[in-house]
Design an enzyme around this catalytic site. Structure first.
Site, short mmCIF file in Angstrom:
data_model
loop_
_atom_site.label_atom_id
_atom_site.label_comp_id
_atom_site.label_asym_id
_atom_site.label_seq_id
_atom_site.Cartn_x
_atom_site.Cartn_y
_atom_site.Cartn_z
N LYS A 31 59.10 54.49 13.11
CA LYS A 31 58.06 53.82 12.30
C LYS A 31 57.07 54.89 11.87
CE LYS A 31 57.81 49.57 15.05
NZ LYS A 31 56.90 48.81 15.96
N GLU A 73 66.54 58.18 22.24
CA GLU A 73 65.43 57.23 22.37
C GLU A 73 65.69 56.04 21.45
OE1 GLU A 73 63.23 55.81 23.86
OE2 GLU A 73 61.31 56.85 23.74
N ASP A 74 65.12 54.89 21.78
CA ASP A 74 65.33 53.70 20.94
C ASP A 74 64.50 53.77 19.66
OD1 ASP A 74 62.90 53.34 22.29
OD2 ASP A 74 63.34 51.31 22.96
N ASP A 109 57.45 55.29 17.79
CA ASP A 109 56.37 54.47 17.24
C ASP A 109 55.17 55.39 17.03
OD1 ASP A 109 54.93 52.17 16.54
OD2 ASP A 109 54.48 51.66 18.60
N ARG A 122 67.57 42.20 23.96
CA ARG A 122 68.15 43.54 23.87
C ARG A 122 69.60 43.51 23.39
NH1 ARG A 122 64.75 47.31 26.40
NH2 ARG A 122 63.53 46.55 28.16
N LYS A 148 64.73 51.58 29.01
CA LYS A 148 65.98 50.85 28.92
C LYS A 148 66.46 50.77 27.48
CE LYS A 148 64.18 47.82 32.52
NZ LYS A 148 63.62 46.49 32.79
N GLY A 149 65.53 50.91 26.54
CA GLY A 149 65.79 50.55 25.15
C GLY A 149 66.92 51.27 24.45
P1 IMP Z 1 55.56 55.38 21.32
O1 IMP Z 1 55.30 56.09 22.60
O2 IMP Z 1 54.30 54.78 20.74
O3 IMP Z 1 56.31 56.18 20.29
O4 IMP Z 1 56.40 54.09 21.69
C1 IMP Z 1 57.73 54.18 22.02
C2 IMP Z 1 58.17 53.01 22.84
O5 IMP Z 1 57.50 51.79 22.51
C3 IMP Z 1 59.62 52.73 22.54
O6 IMP Z 1 60.46 53.50 23.38
C4 IMP Z 1 59.74 51.24 22.78
O7 IMP Z 1 60.02 50.98 24.12
C5 IMP Z 1 58.37 50.70 22.43
N1 IMP Z 1 58.31 50.14 21.07
C6 IMP Z 1 57.64 50.62 20.00
N2 IMP Z 1 57.82 49.85 18.92
C7 IMP Z 1 58.65 48.85 19.30
C8 IMP Z 1 59.23 47.73 18.60
O8 IMP Z 1 59.03 47.48 17.41
N3 IMP Z 1 60.05 46.93 19.36
C9 IMP Z 1 60.33 47.15 20.67
N4 IMP Z 1 59.80 48.20 21.35
C10 IMP Z 1 58.97 49.04 20.67
#
Ligand code: IMP
Length: 173
Positions: free
Chosen positions: A130, A98-99, A102, A164, A42-43
């Site tokens: 990040k 994508e939002d 991470d 959100r 949803k982000g």
């Molecule tokens: P990844 O798979 O570790 O890259 O994580 C990606 C997903 O984790 C994002 O699409 C977000 O939904 C969530 N996420 C990671 N960091 C944050 C944050 O600081 N705030 C809110 N959601 C986050």
């Protein structure tokens, strides 16, 4: 809305200016490709809606929903597809929106999966990144802002499905 203790990390005006810059860059690169814009729910819904409203070229939209978090602030390491694309993508140019990147797990998994469907090209736009947390490489060409390793909400991003709709990004402890 009741806000938690917070610090504003990215303000509203800064976001607006950066979105326009990104949209111009994407228009120059993909404007003649009739891309399929794939919004990751949803982000990314707010980022995507602001971004595409600057697009002055033909494009189509589809939506996917993934989950890797549950409601905690650290990744579970598992990506689930909760909603898949509605249309085939063979020979299409995709722009994934994508939002936040991470660890990179979600995008890494998604891109591997979508490549099996033989699109012509996959580009990725992420509102936030990040870099300090990255474990899986994924080539994100369009990044709104790089931020430190802090948990942030607002502009589409949530904590336990809240915050959100904030028009700016805040860090919560
Ligand atoms: P990844 O798979 O570790 O890259 O994580 C990606 C997903 O984790 C994002 O699409 C977000 O939904 C969530 N996420 C990671 N960091 C944050 C944050 O600081 N705030 C809110 N959601 C986050």
């Amino acid at each position: 809305m009741i806000l938690p203790e917070h610090e504003v990390v990215i303000g509203e005006d800064e976001i607006k200016a950066r979105i326009k810059e990104l949209a111009d860059e994407i228009s120059a690169d993909l404007g003649d490709k009739n891309p399929l814009v794939v919004v990751i729910l949803k982000g990314a819904f707010i980022f995507a809606s602001d971004l595409v409203r600057h697009f002055d070229f033909p494009y189509e939209m589809d939506f996917m929903s993934t989950s890797s978090y549950g409601s905690a602030t650290k990744s579970s390491g598992i990506v689930k597809i909760l909603k898949d694309l509605d249309e085939p993508i063979k020979d299409r140019t995709l722009l994934i929106i994508e939002d936040i990147v991470d660890t990179g797990l979600t995008l890494h998994y998604l891109v591997q999966m979508l490549k099996l469907r033989e699109p012509e090209r996959i580009e990725i736009a992420a509102f936030l990144s990040k870099p300090a947390r990255r474990k899986y490489s994924s080539e994100v060409k369009y990044i709104g802002f790089e931020i430190d390793d802090r948990f942030v909400v607002g502009y589409g991003l949530d904590y336990q499905q809240k915050y959100r709709g904030l028009p700016y990004v805040i860090a919560i402890e």
